[in-house]
Design an enzyme around this catalytic site. Structure first.
Site, PDB file in Angstrom:
ATOM      1  N   TYR A  56      99.749  31.797 -20.988  1.00 60.20           N
ATOM      2  CA  TYR A  56      99.791  31.124 -19.855  1.00 60.20           C
ATOM      3  C   TYR A  56      98.824  30.251 -19.398  1.00 60.20           C
ATOM      4  O   TYR A  56      98.798  29.219 -18.534  1.00 60.20           O
ATOM      5  CB  TYR A  56      99.704  32.167 -18.641  1.00 60.20           C
ATOM      6  CG  TYR A  56     100.882  33.205 -18.910  1.00 60.20           C
ATOM      7  CD1 TYR A  56     102.030  32.853 -19.406  1.00 60.20           C
ATOM      8  CD2 TYR A  56     101.030  34.308 -17.962  1.00 60.20           C
ATOM      9  CE1 TYR A  56     103.085  34.000 -19.402  1.00 60.20           C
ATOM     10  CE2 TYR A  56     101.908  35.361 -17.902  1.00 60.20           C
ATOM     11  CZ  TYR A  56     102.783  35.108 -18.734  1.00 60.20           C
ATOM     12  OH  TYR A  56     104.032  35.951 -18.818  1.00 60.20           O
ATOM     13  N   HIS A 114     103.696  39.478 -27.209  1.00 60.94           N
ATOM     14  CA  HIS A 114     104.883  39.011 -26.318  1.00 60.94           C
ATOM     15  C   HIS A 114     106.375  38.771 -26.597  1.00 60.94           C
ATOM     16  O   HIS A 114     107.131  38.680 -25.957  1.00 60.94           O
ATOM     17  CB  HIS A 114     104.106  37.321 -26.382  1.00 60.94           C
ATOM     18  CG  HIS A 114     104.295  36.747 -24.902  1.00 60.94           C
ATOM     19  ND1 HIS A 114     103.244  35.822 -24.397  1.00 60.94           N
ATOM     20  CD2 HIS A 114     105.326  36.690 -23.951  1.00 60.94           C
ATOM     21  CE1 HIS A 114     103.783  35.533 -23.099  1.00 60.94           C
ATOM     22  NE2 HIS A 114     105.137  36.067 -22.969  1.00 60.94           N
TER      23      HIS A 114
END
Length: 341
Positions: A56, A114
């Protein structure tokens, strides 16, 4: 009537820790200038669960918000994730160390893989220098792309399901064991995965030992309720956290936030649509991770309330067939569907 504020999450040694039932999502698309102020607002409004990820590119902003909030560190539940090119067992700790350094923390509460695939990095040195966020490309992120502009996949360390789809043999177990070590070293309180199918969860379950598979974070909302995956998680003590709880925009331009049924139910319950969808998620025993940069919506998204059985059914009935409600495209960089069992 209020819903549960926390859920139990399995942790090492047969213990449980409490995870706040509503999280604040920090995913950023493009500009990240909103991240610090929005996260600070969330903490001041009462959020105690922050969902983050190295990719992010907002770790420093979120860490600064935590510091400025004045909220004691032990009262904040921090989740983060390592990106695919850190997925080799030798690199799992490196990504966590980068996260901790950038956020100014000594530990995180939940560390997730992830995706169920592993990509090849340029080199260990490239990973050590890697950064994420706006303006970064494959090279600055430490990644390798092939001639067709897709990631170079490390089939050996991707899940068996992903590797098999391309005619390779793979196993995520070595990476999983490296993740468990992060708990034993005190750098994470618990570990889990994100975007894993039932088959991929089954690959890891026999290797839990003293550090369990605590969580699976996937896209969940009324268009895509993930009933089978949630039930499997419930049977095996795997909590489901939900990214994109408000869905997104489909190819035809439709959005869940403008759905007639959703808006009618929100009005009936004296809520805005974000509150309604977050309430639906928590009432199902899952953890929504709604994101907003608007202070009023940040506040209302946390104010969840119990819905009637009738209203729950009406939202459940919005489910679209064959996964058509998916709004986050997992892509096919590894050539198989990540959501087939």
């Amino acid at each position: 009537m209020s819903l549960l504020k926390t859920f139990p999450l399995r942790a090492a040694g047969g213990k449980t820790i409490q995870i706040p039932s509503v999280g604040y999502g920090t995913w950023a698309s493009g500009d990240t200038s909103w991240a610090k102020d929005a996260t600070l607002t969330a903490l001041k409004e009462g959020y105690r669960h922050l969902d983050c990820a190295w990719m992010y590119g907002v770790d420093e902003a979120v860490g600064q918000a935590i510091k400025e909030s004045g909220v004691p560190r032990e009262e904040i539940f921090v989740t983060s994730k390592f990106w695919c090119h850190f997925g080799h067992p030798d690199n799992v700790e490196l990504c966590l160390d980068k996260i901790l350094k950038n956020m100014g923390l000594d530990y995180i509460d939940l560390y997730l893989a992830h995706w169920p695939c592993v990509w090849k990095p340029q080199s260990r040195e490239a990973l050590e220098k890697a950064r994420a966020g706006p303006g970064t490309d494959d090279e600055s992120q430490g990644q390798i792309s092939t001639a067709d502009d897709k990631p170079a996949v490390d089939w050996e360390h991707s899940t068996s399901n992903v590797a098999k789809g391309k005619g390779h043999e793979g196993s995520y177990v070595p990476t999983w064991k490296a993740m468990q070590e992060m708990v034993r070293k005190g750098k994470a309180r618990s570990v889990g995965v994100s975007n894993f199918s039932i088959t991929e969860l089954q690959e890891l379950l026999p290797h839990e030992g003293d550090v369990p598979l605590s969580c699976n974070q996937v896209e969940v909302h009324p268009w895509l309720p993930q009933n089978e995956l949630i039930e499997f998680g419930r049977e095996h003590g795997i909590l489901i956290s939900c990214y994109s709880p408000f869905a997104g925009q489909k190819q035809d331009g439709a959005t869940l936030l403008k759905d007639v049924t959703v808006n009618e139910l929100a009005k009936k319950n004296g809520m805005d649509v974000g509150q309604l969808l977050q309430s639906w998620a928590v009432q199902r025993g899952t953890v929504p991770l709604g994101k907003s940069a608007t202070p009023a919506r940040i506040k209302s998204n946390l104010d969840i309330h119990q819905l009637s059985d009738e209203d729950m059914k009406a939202l459940n009935d919005l489910a679209l067939p064959n996964g058509e409600g998916r709004t986050v495209d997992p892509g096919d960089g590894w050539g198989v569907s990540l959501f087939k069992n």
